[in-house]
Design a protein around this motif. Structure first.
Motif, PDB file in Angstrom:
ATOM      1  N   CYS A  97      13.442  21.105  -7.890  1.00 55.66           N
ATOM      2  CA  CYS A  97      14.383  20.859  -6.787  1.00 55.66           C
ATOM      3  C   CYS A  97      13.642  21.123  -5.484  1.00 55.66           C
ATOM      4  CB  CYS A  97      15.585  21.818  -6.884  1.00 55.66           C
ATOM      5  SG  CYS A  97      15.114  23.558  -6.713  1.00 55.66           S
ATOM      6  N   ASP A  98      14.297  20.902  -4.375  1.00 54.64           N
ATOM      7  CA  ASP A  98      13.784  21.374  -3.095  1.00 54.64           C
ATOM      8  C   ASP A  98      14.324  22.795  -2.943  1.00 54.64           C
ATOM      9  OD1 ASP A  98      13.005  20.097  -0.010  1.00 54.64           O
ATOM     10  OD2 ASP A  98      14.126  21.982  -0.125  1.00 54.64           O
ATOM     11  N   LYS A 119      11.368  20.182   1.987  1.00 54.03           N
ATOM     12  CA  LYS A 119      11.291  19.158   3.041  1.00 54.03           C
ATOM     13  C   LYS A 119      12.504  19.334   3.960  1.00 54.03           C
ATOM     14  CE  LYS A 119       8.791  15.342   0.837  1.00 54.03           C
ATOM     15  NZ  LYS A 119       9.034  15.342  -0.616  1.00 54.03           N
ATOM     16  N   TYR A 151      17.764  15.124  -1.532  1.00 56.11           N
ATOM     17  CA  TYR A 151      17.025  14.006  -0.939  1.00 56.11           C
ATOM     18  C   TYR A 151      16.726  12.978  -2.025  1.00 56.11           C
ATOM     19  CZ  TYR A 151      16.472  17.666   2.553  1.00 56.11           C
ATOM     20  OH  TYR A 151      16.716  18.660   3.446  1.00 56.11           O
ATOM     21  N   ASP A 152      16.112  11.891  -1.596  1.00 58.38           N
ATOM     22  CA  ASP A 152      15.893  10.785  -2.543  1.00 58.38           C
ATOM     23  C   ASP A 152      14.549  10.134  -2.223  1.00 58.38           C
ATOM     24  OD1 ASP A 152      16.269   8.802  -4.397  1.00 58.38           O
ATOM     25  OD2 ASP A 152      17.753   7.689  -3.240  1.00 58.38           O
ATOM     26  N   CYS A 153      13.485  10.806  -2.630  1.00 53.63           N
ATOM     27  CA  CYS A 153      12.143  10.264  -2.388  1.00 53.63           C
ATOM     28  C   CYS A 153      11.781   9.341  -3.546  1.00 53.63           C
ATOM     29  CB  CYS A 153      11.116  11.387  -2.304  1.00 53.63           C
ATOM     30  SG  CYS A 153      11.508  12.599  -1.037  1.00 53.63           S
ATOM     31  N   CYS A 209      17.777  17.107  -6.525  1.00 53.41           N
ATOM     32  CA  CYS A 209      17.536  17.313  -5.104  1.00 53.41           C
ATOM     33  C   CYS A 209      18.499  16.473  -4.286  1.00 53.41           C
ATOM     34  CB  CYS A 209      16.097  16.890  -4.806  1.00 53.41           C
ATOM     35  SG  CYS A 209      15.635  17.072  -3.098  1.00 53.41           S
ATOM     36  N   TYR A 235       9.066   8.455  -4.755  1.00 54.50           N
ATOM     37  CA  TYR A 235       7.960   8.883  -5.613  1.00 54.50           C
ATOM     38  C   TYR A 235       8.305  10.133  -6.435  1.00 54.50           C
ATOM     39  CZ  TYR A 235       7.437  11.810  -1.457  1.00 54.50           C
ATOM     40  OH  TYR A 235       7.683  12.647  -0.411  1.00 54.50           O
ATOM     41  N   CYS A 236       9.514  10.639  -6.280  1.00 55.82           N
ATOM     42  CA  CYS A 236       9.840  11.944  -6.872  1.00 55.82           C
ATOM     43  C   CYS A 236       9.830  11.894  -8.401  1.00 55.82           C
ATOM     44  CB  CYS A 236      11.217  12.379  -6.395  1.00 55.82           C
ATOM     45  SG  CYS A 236      11.681  13.993  -7.045  1.00 55.82           S
ATOM     46  N   LEU A 248      11.175  13.859 -10.415  1.00 56.67           N
ATOM     47  CA  LEU A 248      12.438  14.292 -11.050  1.00 56.67           C
ATOM     48  C   LEU A 248      13.237  13.092 -11.570  1.00 56.67           C
ATOM     49  CD1 LEU A 248      13.650  17.016  -8.508  1.00 56.67           C
ATOM     50  CD2 LEU A 248      12.332  17.331 -10.606  1.00 56.67           C
TER      51      LEU A 248
END
Ligand code: SF4
Lengths: 330, 273
Positions: free
Chosen positions: A139-140, A171, A90-92, A88, A94-95, A97
């Motif tokens: 992925c997103d 998101k 983004y870079d969360c 993804c 909690y993800c 992945l």
């Protein structure tokens, strides 16, 4: 800015690969026979790679469509997922992945046509029944859409398959392809939200909440069915105020009739993924919280989890009623 | 820590001078040079030598896990100008056809190219690739010592179709490397920074060794203690590990219990509010 693109020899001439490559005229191109040679080796550090991931253009060869994990259902009986992309933009923090893949490079499988065939295969197994296909598991679904053109392809694919229900989960605010055509009633566009404090602390590079709400409202007004995903729910001492405000913000202008489903689930990770994340980010407070780390699925200790889930369920029910609410817990 | 592996003394000399490295007195199979942060070994020509030298250096530096490993040296290429510096985005063992893809995420300062590791000097340069004789041995061995992002091959073009290997002199080799030493050192510093950034939030409060010295912790308890200290540092970075309660704990068990209790009093999600 992507500086390096790895290209599987088998897709080098694929028109979709060519279109994507046109966006990266200055990038160095590296040919490989299978993306897994780059993506899967041990001794890679996801966190280091996240600073500047490369792009891999590849062909998905098998297991194109898989049964969805338990807890994914939003009202359907037959639930599957497929991934045109791994990882993804983004870079969360909690993800999951981050704990699942060794590499943070973006993999795009350009052979969308083969996904369509696999979807047909699943539909054939469930004659006369609807089947759900989730596109945002690995992925997103939409964040990379301006490059992948996935949404446009998926909409054409599902327009021709009314028994197939599609969920985009995102998101992002990349909704141009959806707005460019009439809404389909077998497609749900699901937006994920967390409260402002969580967003600011844990959702690196994710567009702001108001921007996402604006995108969601545009789609709702254009007739698209909207999903809301409050997953993961993150516990804090002020969770009631934070989530109360978030729900108010999300639902205040959204017609309930546009809402297809609302799902919610407390923060949780498979134990192995959790351990990987702790190794990658030992200083991350979220991972240092009161978690049940002995369980196969690491999550908040029972009392905290129950408290959080009950509160959110009750509040969400006030907005949309119980029949559109789906807890994500298995 | 940075570990350099080079094939020839002529290639190594500019780095030895730049970092003011001194010869290691311990008996080693390959010559080893060092200063506080930098280690260098001269492996001789060929991939078997390179792999052996990596293994030896890994033992010399006491199995240090998060080091930067670099193979620096000259290479041939069909048409790249002499003196061009490239990092390798792929390393092919010409004999076995095994290929590796060193991640280039941290290699922003230098263009990359394919690198083929051959068993005998390559003078026909058949592909769009750099050619050397050590990288496959180096890479396969060094990959066992550190994370791939900081295991890299940096090659300087020394010969091409216009300017063959017969025109290479020892002095010329040294000059080619010397011309790139500054940028090589900068690249290494960046790679080392990246490994530091990973370690920064693994740093443990000095009070931990005091506790470990005072009480007897089993191996499992030591692990628990480390993680509890880490969790405390993550959720209350300003709080020192040792407080009155921990200082007065009478056993390892009491230490662990006190730490767990302290964690329970902290906000669950300190970013909120
Ligand atoms: S948006 Fe979703 S897929 Fe992307 S990093 Fe965040 S949680 Fe992971």
């Amino acid at each position: 800015m992507t500086r390096l693109v790895y290209i599987e020899d088998a897709v080098a001439a694929h028109p979709r690969a060519q279109r994507i490559l046109a966006h990266f005229a200055k990038a160095t191109r590296v040919h490989c026979s299978r993306y897994s040679e780059v993506f899967n080796p041990r001794a890679q550090n996801f966190r280091l790679q996240k600073s500047d991931p490369a792009l891999l253009l590849a062909r998905k060869l098998n297991k194109l469509v898989l049964p969805a994990p338990t807890g994914y259902a939003i009202g359907g009986l037959n639930n599957y997922y497929f991934s045109h992309m791994l990882n993804c933009v983004y870079d969360c923090r909690y993800c999951f992945l981050q704990g699942m893949f060794r590499s943070a490079h973006y993999v795009v499988f350009v052979n969308y046509e083969d996904f369509a065939q696999a979807i047909d295969g699943v539909l054939a197994q469930h004659r006369d029944e609807d089947c759900w296909f989730f596109s945002g598991h690995d992925c997103d679904s939409l964040a990379y859409d301006p490059l992948t053109g996935f949404a446009q392809w998926a909409l054409e694919c599902f327009a021709a398959r009314p028994r197939a229900q599609l969920e985009f989960r995102t998101k992002s605010t990349q909704i141009r392809s959806l707005l460019a055509r009439p809404a389909l009633n077998n497609v749900v566009v699901a937006f994920s939200f967390t409260p402002q404090s969580v967003h600011a602390a844990l959702e690196n590079k994710v567009p702001g909440i108001d921007k996402r709400i604006a995108a969601m409202l545009q789609l709702a007004h254009a007739g698209w069915r909207i999903g809301l995903r409050f997953d993961p729910l993150i516990y804090s001492e002020g969770y009631a105020v934070d989530y109360g405000q978030l729900f108010e913000r999300v639902f205040s202008d959204l017609p309930v009739s546009s809402v297809h489903s609302v799902s919610f689930g407390a923060f949780r990770l498979p134990r192995d993924s959790f351990k990987t994340l702790v190794n990658l980010y030992p200083g991350e407070p979220l991972l240092a919280g009161p978690l049940n780390t002995d369980a196969a699925m690491v999550g908040y200790r029972d009392n905290l989890e129950t408290e959080l889930l009950e509160f959110c369920r009750a509040r969400l029910s006030d907005y949309v009623g119980d029949n559109k609410l789906y807890p994500c817990q298995p | 820590m940075i570990a350099y592996v080079l094939a020839m003394r002529e290639e190594a000399q500019p780095l030895i001078s730049h970092f003011a490295l001194q010869r290691c007195k311990t008996t080693t199979l390959f010559p080893v040079f060092y200063n506080a942060q930098t280690w260098l070994t001269i492996c001789g020509v060929g991939k078997a030598n390179a792999a052996a030298a990596v293994t030896e250096l890994f033992h010399v530096v006491r199995h240090k896990r998060d080091a930067v490993w670099l193979n620096v040296g000259i290479a041939g290429h069909a048409d790249l100008p002499i003196g061009t510096l490239r990092s390798a985005h792929s390393v092919l063992d010409g004999a076995s056809r095994q290929r590796w893809y060193p991640p280039q995420v941290l290699m922003r300062r230098v263009a990359s190219g394919a690198l083929t590791s051959v068993d005998a000097p390559e003078t026909a340069y058949p592909d769009d690739s750099l050619y050397d004789m050590e990288s496959a041995g180096f890479y396969s061995a060094a990959l066992r010592c550190s994370t791939a992002e900081v295991v890299q091959c940096l090659k300087i073009v020394s010969d091409n179709r216009e300017h063959g290997t017969d025109r290479l002199s020892p002095q010329g080799i040294t000059e080619l490397v010397a011309a790139q030493v500054k940028i090589i050192a900068e690249i290494c510093a960046e790679l080392r920074e990246a490994t530091y950034s990973l370690r920064a939030d693994q740093e443990i409060d000095p009070g931990l060794s005091e506790l470990l010295g005072k009480h007897r912790f089993s191996v499992t308890q030591q692990r628990q203690l480390m993680r509890l200290a880490q969790r405390l540092a993550a959720r209350a970075p300003q709080q020192p590990l040792l407080d009155d309660e921990l200082a007065s704990a009478r056993s390892s068990r009491e230490v662990l219990r006190a730490l767990e209790q302290r964690l329970d009093t902290l906000p669950v999600f300190p970013h909120a509010g």
